[in-house]
Design an enzyme around this catalytic site. Structure first.
Site, PDB file in Angstrom:
ATOM      1  N   ASP A   1       0.829  -1.219   0.000  1.00  0.00           N
ATOM      2  CA  ASP A   1       0.000   0.000   0.000  1.00  0.00           C
ATOM      3  C   ASP A   1       0.863   1.269   0.000  1.00  0.00           C
ATOM      4  O   ASP A   1       0.620   2.190   0.789  1.00  0.00           O
ATOM      5  CB  ASP A   1      -0.917   0.023   1.228  1.00  0.00           C
ATOM      6  CG  ASP A   1      -1.524  -1.314   1.564  1.00  0.00           C
ATOM      7  OD1 ASP A   1      -1.807  -2.080   0.625  1.00  0.00           O
ATOM      8  OD2 ASP A   1      -1.723  -1.605   2.754  1.00  0.00           O
TER       9      ASP A   1
ATOM     10  N   GLU B   1     -10.796  -1.016  -3.352  1.00  0.00           N
ATOM     11  CA  GLU B   1     -10.065  -0.359  -2.272  1.00  0.00           C
ATOM     12  C   GLU B   1      -8.916   0.470  -2.830  1.00  0.00           C
ATOM     13  O   GLU B   1      -8.744   0.604  -4.038  1.00  0.00           O
ATOM     14  CB  GLU B   1      -9.537  -1.402  -1.287  1.00  0.00           C
ATOM     15  CG  GLU B   1      -8.560  -2.394  -1.885  1.00  0.00           C
ATOM     16  CD  GLU B   1      -8.150  -3.489  -0.912  1.00  0.00           C
ATOM     17  OE1 GLU B   1      -8.838  -3.671   0.110  1.00  0.00           O
ATOM     18  OE2 GLU B   1      -7.137  -4.153  -1.186  1.00  0.00           O
TER      19      GLU B   1
END
Length: 314
Positions: A32, A196
């Site tokens: 991420d 996401e």
């Protein structure tokens, strides 16, 4: 020493030198990831520590150094575990880090991109329910928007106006942006579909919402985008999605990252991949260059041959 022996010795020394040089380089392993550029320095953050967030720096996007001190420690801000998906941005002369911890979203502040990012009061955004993957976007009119993922019958991307002092969201403005409802977004036919990792930019008065779909453990984890005439939608998904996947990176689990612009004004995307062909492991950090074909709306795609992992010197 004969010429033949000298040549063999030279080749041996060259091979040893190359091996030693290679041994001094390691692929950065952050999931991420996000890159923030400020004052001629690139700052890299991401998911990777149970106690907060480390920070890496580079002047050229090629040579990276892990800084000795972490950018955020759990003792200085909200959260006890699950420190995920940070984003760093500058606002009113201060540096802010939005991140997820304990499946809630918090915002910490610092005088430097190196940190330490802290909170005077250790608390998350007050909206109830589980929320992760924050991204704060400042529009041209100065309004702030918090894009994030809410865990509700799947991972769904929402947006809400953020108060000017960054203390909380305006709950009356909360609305869903997108959820996973297309075939490429749920190749496992999961009962918990996943969209996401939102990141937003604006090109020619059109808003672009980049996101990742599928479970991150799925080899088909990939990135697409949607567009809107408003920061709050409605959003139209690009028909050519996904624009980034294992099909054009050659690596399983390619996704969940952030857009950034280089000092030369080029658009890049930083993201993670699985650690190997056979396992997720400690995910590896990579970048690709993106092209804007100049149309209106612009068509965004990955520039072939630009995929590479970020390396740190030992």
């Amino acid at each position: 020493m004969s010429m033949k022996k000298q040549l063999l010795m030279f080749l041996l020394m060259t091979a040893v030198s190359a091996a030693n040089a290679q041994s001094r380089m390691d692929t950065i392993r952050l999931a991420d990831p996000t890159i923030f550029y400020d004052n001629r320095t690139y700052y890299l953050y991401g998911t990777g520590s149970p106690d907060g967030f480390a920070v890496y720096t580079s002047n050229d996007l090629e040579n990276w150094k892990r800084e000795d001190k972490p950018a955020l420690l759990k003792s200085d801000s909200y959260g006890l575990k699950s420190f995920w998906a940070p984003q760093v941005f500058k606002y009113r002369g201060k540096y802010y880090m939005a991140y997820a911890a304990d499946e809630h979203i918090a915002i910490a502040v610092s005088d430097s991109p190196l940190g330490p990012f802290t909170q005077r009061v250790h608390q998350p955004i007050t909206e109830p329910g589980k929320q992760i993957d924050p991204f704060i976007f400042k529009d041209a009119d100065g309004k702030l928007y918090l894009y994030h993922v809410r865990l509700d019958k799947g991972n769904r991307i929402y947006v809400a106006r953020l108060k000017d002092d960054l203390s909380d969201i305006d709950s009356s403005t909360l609305m869903e942006c997108i959820h996973a409802d297309q075939g490429w977004e749920n190749t496992a036919a999961s009962g918990w579909p996943v969209a996401e990792g939102p990141t937003v930019t604006k090109i020619n008065n059109l808003y672009y919402l980049f996101y990742s779909a599928n479970d991150f453990r799925n080899i088909d984890y990939a990135v697409g985008y949607a567009t809107s005439a408003s920061p709050t939608g409605p959003w139209t998904k690009y028909m050519g999605n996904p624009i980034l996947s294992r099909k054009n990176t050659g690596q399983n689990g390619s996704g969940h990252g952030d857009l950034f612009t280089t000092k030369n004004g080029e658009l890049f995307y930083v993201f993670h991949t699985h650690s190997s062909e056979n396992g997720v492991g400690q995910r590896k950090t990579a970048v690709v260059k993106l092209s804007n074909l100049g149309q209106n709306p612009a068509v965004i795609s990955v520039v072939p041959g630009t995929f590479h992992y970020l390396q740190i010197k030992n």
